[in-house]
Design a protein around this motif. Structure first.
Motif, PDB file in Angstrom:
ATOM      1  N   ALA A 198      -4.638  -2.753   3.327  1.00  0.00           N
ATOM      2  CA  ALA A 198      -4.982  -1.678   2.387  1.00  0.00           C
ATOM      3  C   ALA A 198      -4.567  -2.081   0.986  1.00  0.00           C
ATOM      4  O   ALA A 198      -4.233  -1.242   0.169  1.00  0.00           O
ATOM      5  N   GLY A 199      -4.602  -3.385   0.691  1.00  0.00           N
ATOM      6  CA  GLY A 199      -4.115  -3.854  -0.587  1.00  0.00           C
ATOM      7  C   GLY A 199      -2.643  -4.185  -0.494  1.00  0.00           C
ATOM      8  O   GLY A 199      -2.107  -4.442   0.574  1.00  0.00           O
ATOM      9  N   LYS A 200      -1.953  -4.154  -1.631  1.00  0.00           N
ATOM     10  CA  LYS A 200      -0.533  -4.497  -1.626  1.00  0.00           C
ATOM     11  C   LYS A 200       0.280  -3.359  -1.024  1.00  0.00           C
ATOM     12  O   LYS A 200      -0.118  -2.186  -1.086  1.00  0.00           O
ATOM     13  N   PRO A 201       1.442  -3.665  -0.436  1.00  0.00           N
ATOM     14  CA  PRO A 201       2.295  -2.607   0.112  1.00  0.00           C
ATOM     15  C   PRO A 201       2.680  -1.606  -0.982  1.00  0.00           C
ATOM     16  O   PRO A 201       3.006  -1.992  -2.105  1.00  0.00           O
ATOM     17  N   TYR A 208       0.303   1.686   8.825  1.00  0.00           N
ATOM     18  CA  TYR A 208      -0.070   0.268   8.903  1.00  0.00           C
ATOM     19  C   TYR A 208      -1.529   0.166   9.326  1.00  0.00           C
ATOM     20  O   TYR A 208      -1.926   0.697  10.368  1.00  0.00           O
ATOM     21  N   ILE A 209      -2.325  -0.488   8.493  1.00  0.00           N
ATOM     22  CA  ILE A 209      -3.738  -0.734   8.798  1.00  0.00           C
ATOM     23  C   ILE A 209      -3.853  -2.172   9.300  1.00  0.00           C
ATOM     24  O   ILE A 209      -3.603  -3.123   8.547  1.00  0.00           O
ATOM     25  N   VAL A 264      -5.656   2.034  12.903  1.00  0.00           N
ATOM     26  CA  VAL A 264      -4.799   2.586  11.859  1.00  0.00           C
ATOM     27  C   VAL A 264      -3.598   3.222  12.561  1.00  0.00           C
ATOM     28  O   VAL A 264      -3.766   4.080  13.428  1.00  0.00           O
ATOM     29  N   PHE A 265      -2.411   2.770  12.204  1.00  0.00           N
ATOM     30  CA  PHE A 265      -1.198   3.203  12.892  1.00  0.00           C
ATOM     31  C   PHE A 265      -0.294   3.985  11.942  1.00  0.00           C
ATOM     32  O   PHE A 265      -0.205   3.668  10.752  1.00  0.00           O
ATOM     33  N   ALA A 276      -6.648   8.129   1.647  1.00  0.00           N
ATOM     34  CA  ALA A 276      -7.461   8.162   0.428  1.00  0.00           C
ATOM     35  C   ALA A 276      -6.635   7.768  -0.790  1.00  0.00           C
ATOM     36  O   ALA A 276      -7.143   7.117  -1.716  1.00  0.00           O
ATOM     37  N   LYS A 277      -5.355   8.149  -0.811  1.00  0.00           N
ATOM     38  CA  LYS A 277      -4.488   7.834  -1.944  1.00  0.00           C
ATOM     39  C   LYS A 277      -4.338   6.328  -2.148  1.00  0.00           C
ATOM     40  O   LYS A 277      -4.153   5.868  -3.280  1.00  0.00           O
ATOM     41  N   VAL A 278      -4.380   5.567  -1.048  1.00  0.00           N
ATOM     42  CA  VAL A 278      -4.182   4.113  -1.151  1.00  0.00           C
ATOM     43  C   VAL A 278      -5.500   3.352  -1.058  1.00  0.00           C
ATOM     44  O   VAL A 278      -5.505   2.134  -0.905  1.00  0.00           O
ATOM     45  N   GLY A 279      -6.632   4.066  -1.140  1.00  0.00           N
ATOM     46  CA  GLY A 279      -7.929   3.395  -1.145  1.00  0.00           C
ATOM     47  C   GLY A 279      -8.531   3.162   0.213  1.00  0.00           C
ATOM     48  O   GLY A 279      -9.620   2.592   0.321  1.00  0.00           O
ATOM     49  N   GLY A 280      -7.857   3.591   1.285  1.00  0.00           N
ATOM     50  CA  GLY A 280      -8.395   3.430   2.628  1.00  0.00           C
ATOM     51  C   GLY A 280      -8.374   1.990   3.108  1.00  0.00           C
ATOM     52  O   GLY A 280      -7.923   1.084   2.405  1.00  0.00           O
TER      53      GLY A 280
END
Length: 380
Positions: free
Chosen positions: A260-263, A349-350, A295-296, A280-284
């Motif tokens: 999902a990008g950087k931690p 965690y994705i 998705v955990f 949604a806040k982290v861009g999915g």
């Protein structure tokens, strides 16, 4: 020959490439491996039944802490060591405490003698002229007046006594922490409740959702958010003498790792955040890297919930580690994600897609051979 070696090189190379975390199969295989799963976490699929169970969870209850009977709160004017008493004695005729005069007081007129700021000693006693050394610990103002009146019987003519506990340390509480006006607060016959006390000290300095209230009473501790108390009247319990109330600023956050990008560590920003809103806040999940099937949500859940989910529980531990999994490739999961409420310190965690390493390997090979291919075209 080169073409035959290429698949072997790819397979060997994939195992050596770094990654941001395990795949779905890696998480599940580690769960069943005692050497890797040393904390004993379980994996639970997010389902409608799970949502119902989690939403029925009983919050930490202030109402479970030891409480005195209702009548005890009406007798909050009891004296104790360190308190100050103001005492008025009214006497008919000649007074024990006032100097005698040549003229007798008018018939029916009482003479008043005032004793201010009489200290209740460490052993719960007071010393008063003519009344002597009196035990007043735990007595109300009326009971103290009765005891003084009895001590003056036979020494004064029809004495009447009025007692005011002017400085009542015994019937007070301590409020401190994230409040506008920390300090000692006396309790009154109004019977202050927990939210009343917070208001009387100027309120908390931050949002109720991010304010933890810790109540210490008789070596018992109850803890919960200020928002919980405001929203649940049964948790807004009566305060008692000797209580210690601490307000702690504890901003709620959740963390995100994986594809999902950087931690990131993300604040809640409002009273309640669902899993759908958190993603949604982290861009999915990232299209190029993520496995939306996996998705955990990592959480330390109450052992009561874990037991109801059929997971093994250590009776000596109040919390049990659980991983909740949701399949975002299933359209129904988007509805479930809207009702899965995030908790403070949750970790999302994705998982990486299984093909992610293979893609990385192709990109690496392309990076290595591109300069040579470009040079060959230049020579031609």
């Amino acid at each position: 020959m080169v073409a035959g070696l290429l698949p072997m090189v790819l397979l060997a190379g994939c195992d050596t490439l770094p990654d941001s975390g395990p795949t779905e199969s890696g998480v599940k295989s580690a769960q069943s491996n005692p050497k890797k799963n040393t904390i004993g976490y379980g994996i639970v699929q997010v389902s409608p039944d799970l949502i119902t169970l989690l939403n029925s969870e009983t919050p930490p209850l202030f109402s479970n802490i030891e409480q005195s009977s209702a009548m005890a709160h009406y007798n909050s004017d009891r004296a104790g060591p360190g308190d100050m008493l103001d005492i008025d004695v009214y006497e008919m005729g000649n007074s024990l405490y006032l100097p005698s005069s040549s003229t007798s007081p008018a018939s029916g007129i009482a003479r008043r003698s005032t004793f201010s700021s009489i200290l209740v000693n460490g052993d719960g006693t007071i010393d008063m002229p003519y009344a002597g050394h009196l035990q007043v610990n735990g007595l109300t103002s009326d009971e103290i007046a009765d005891r003084i009146r009895a001590a003056l019987k036979g020494k004064s003519q029809s004495p009447q006594v009025m007692v005011l506990i002017s400085k009542n340390l015994t019937n007070s509480i301590i409020v401190y922490g994230d409040v506008a006006k920390p300090g000692r607060l006396p309790l009154t016959l109004h019977q202050e409740r927990l939210v009343d006390v917070v208001a009387l000290v100027g309120g908390g300095l931050h949002q109720p959702e991010d304010t933890t209230v810790q109540l210490t009473r008789h070596n018992q501790i109850a803890e919960g958010s200020l928002k919980l108390i405001e929203d649940n009247p049964e948790q807004n319990i009566l305060m008692e003498a000797g209580d210690r109330l601490q307000l702690i600023f504890e901003p709620r956050t959740f963390t995100v790792f994986g594809a999902a990008g950087k931690p990131t560590e993300t604040p809640f920003t409002k009273s309640s955040v669902t899993l759908a809103e958190a993603l949604a806040k982290v861009g999915g999940p990232q299209d190029a890297r993520a496995d939306p099937n996996a998705v955990f949500v990592f959480r330390y859940e109450s052992s009561e919930i874990a037991e109801r989910l059929g997971l093994p529980v250590d009776p000596q531990k109040p919390l049990t580690p659980i991983i909740y999994q949701i399949d975002m490739m299933n359209p129904a999961s988007f509805f479930l994600a809207q009702h899965f409420i995030m908790k403070n310190k949750d970790t999302i965690y994705i998982a990486n897609a299984k093909i992610n390493k293979l893609s990385k390997m192709f990109n690496l090979i392309n990076t290595l051979i591109s300069p040579g291919m470009s040079a060959g075209r230049s020579i031609q």
